[in-house]
Write an enzyme that holds these catalytic residues in place. Structure first.
Site, PDB file in Angstrom:
ATOM      1  CG  HIS A 119      -2.025  -1.060   1.163  1.00 28.92           C
ATOM      2  ND1 HIS A 119      -3.372  -0.655   0.549  1.00 28.92           N
ATOM      3  CD2 HIS A 119      -2.076  -2.203   1.609  1.00 28.92           C
ATOM      4  CE1 HIS A 119      -3.840  -1.742   0.475  1.00 28.92           C
ATOM      5  NE2 HIS A 119      -3.320  -2.874   1.060  1.00 28.92           N
ATOM      6  CG  ASP A 170       0.354   9.348   0.637  1.00 29.51           C
ATOM      7  OD1 ASP A 170       0.313   7.997   1.042  1.00 29.51           O
ATOM      8  OD2 ASP A 170      -0.295  10.110   1.074  1.00 29.51           O
TER       9      ASP A 170
END
Length: 469
Positions: free
Chosen positions: A157, A364
């Site tokens: 992730h 991110d």
């Protein structure tokens, strides 16, 4: 039909489809588990004096969860240590903050072994195992060592760092090699996927065959598969009673001013210091616009046991105080800085009330806040998303106002651009963003990965573990 076994560091038990607190990943995994009669396995979040491997089972809303408690030393070395003081900063390009302690690595390996030891009796023939995120990179190999022959997938992730950065990690090659125990590996973006392939090719001698990578006698499927949100549900959430109340409260408190919203976990990867500096630059460069806007930054604390997180909290306290001290007036405060979390339905109303969504992480893996902001908007009068070029979401949400979060000038200019943007352009940009948010939603993500995991031919297994170990 095969059962699906989902494994993650923490287990988020389902709380019902109408719960505003239910996170996007939890919703997606719960839906998959309901469809495939599966089990969600992981750490309970609780500690015990001595690890026993005892499993606590619960069943709610069609999902069975199985959790274990960890010892305090496990939490210190595995979670606070290797996961969040070694891997997290390194994978977010902050090698300067990464701590390479042998004790951390030992604790990380020990907990992955404990996960494998406890999970193995729960796996039945023909089950499919889907392991989530950086906490559990070597878990697949530990299951193979214990005789698991079932298909296993892994999804990362967070970003995968460039080859030179990853090479600073002691025994990096051994850690990467453990990933070849899986049949399918998923990444949020093609950039992170290519970084992984570059390391395997240049440092380990692997080679690429289409959407497969081959290392020795192992051939695994790799894919870029960006996670989404439940866009339809979140748009409905933005019209719920709780969201409407939050919307009215924010509009009333704004007293005619435009609100800029930032919602981030308190973390150095989120670029909060740089965001405050960019907003400060905007206030300095546009004095006439100062009292027409305010920034609401919601930043719930996390990982308080890690020193770097205490440092960033102190820095943000200082920065927000400095900006407010320099620019505030009797009837206006430029920054409202809140260190607590809110439920998703309340946040949906806050997003909808904001003229600008300011999402500026330094790095991110994806960033679902950007997608939630888009989904919460009023189609007739949407706000403007300002998004970091270095968020994984930027490769999908190209109609946002994209910025370099390291540049205070770019953030300042983007805020002014968004404030001046005509309604027609705001609608056009929002429609393009929303099309992607709806098309590549969390259901698409789940179905894409699980289909690849269940539909591929079995990868070659010469031994019960990858060769070379």
């Amino acid at each position: 039909m095969s059962r699906l076994i989902v494994v993650s560091n923490r287990v988020s038990a389902p709380r019902g489809s109408h719960s505003g607190a239910q996170g996007g990943l939890a919703v997606a995994l719960s839906a998959a588990l309901q469809e495939y009669r599966g089990i969600w396995f992981g750490w309970s979040g609780e500690v015990t004096d001595q690890f026993t491997g005892q499993i606590s089972f619960e069943r709610e809303h069609g999902v069975t969860t199985a959790t274990i408690d960890l010892e305090p030393q496990d939490v210190e070395e595995y979670y606070d240590g290797y996961a969040n003081r070694t891997l997290w900063p390194l994978f977010h390009y902050r090698v300067d903050l990464a701590e390479f302690e042998r004790g951390f690595a030992d604790g990380y390996q020990r907990v992955n072994e404990r996960f494998a030891q406890t999970l193995m009796p729960l796996i039945e023939p023909d089950d499919v195992v889907w392991i989530q995120d950086y906490h559990l990179l070597p878990l697949g190999q530990e299951l193979r060592r214990r005789g698991a022959r079932e298909r296993m997938g892994f999804f990362l992730h967070i970003p995968w760092p460039p080859r030179r950065l990853l090479s600073t990690l002691p025994v990096a090659e051994e850690l990467v090699r453990t990933l070849f125990a899986y049949d399918v590996i998923g990444f949020q973006t093609d950039e992170w996927l290519q970084s992984f392939l570059d390391y395997v090719r240049e440092e380990m001698g692997g080679h690429i065959e289409g959407d497969h990578v081959v290392l020795g006698e192992r051939r695994i499927r790799v894919m870029a598969c960006p996670i989404g949100i439940d866009a339809e549900n979140f748009a409905q959430l933005a019209r719920s009673p709780q969201a409407r109340m939050a919307y009215r409260n924010m509009r009333d408190s704004a007293v005619g001013r435009d609100m800029i919203i930032g919602v981030d976990r308190l973390d150095y990867s989120k670029g909060l210091e740089e965001r405050f500096l960019g907003y400060e630059r905007f206030l300095k460069e546009h004095p006439a616009a100062r009292k027409e806007v305010f920034l609401l930054q919601i930043a719930p604390p996390s990982r308080a046991a890690v020193e770097s997180y205490r440092i960033i909290r102190a820095s943000l306290d200082s920065l927000s105080g400095r900006v407010n001290g320099a620019y505030a007036d009797l009837d206006w405060v430029p920054i409202r800085y809140v260190n607590q979390g809110y439920s998703r339905d309340v946040l949906a109303g806050v997003y909808r009330a904001a003229k600008i969504g300011l999402v500026t992480p330094l790095r991110d893996g994806m960033n679902l806040v950007a997608k939630e902001y888009v989904a919460a908007q009023d189609p007739e009068d949407p706000g403007v998303l300002i998004l970091s070029r270095f968020a994984g979401a930027a490769s999908q949400l190209t109609a946002a106002v994209l910025v370099n979060p390291h540049s205070a000038e770019e953030i300042s200019d983007a805020i002014m651009t968004a404030l001046r943007m005509r309604r027609e352009e705001r609608i056009e940009r929002w429609r393009s963003l929303m099309d992607n948010v709806e098309r590549e939603d969390v259901v698409w993500w789940r179905q894409t990965f699980v289909s690849a995991l269940m539909g591929e031919d079995q990868a070659l297994l010469v031994d019960s573990e990858p060769s070379g170990d």
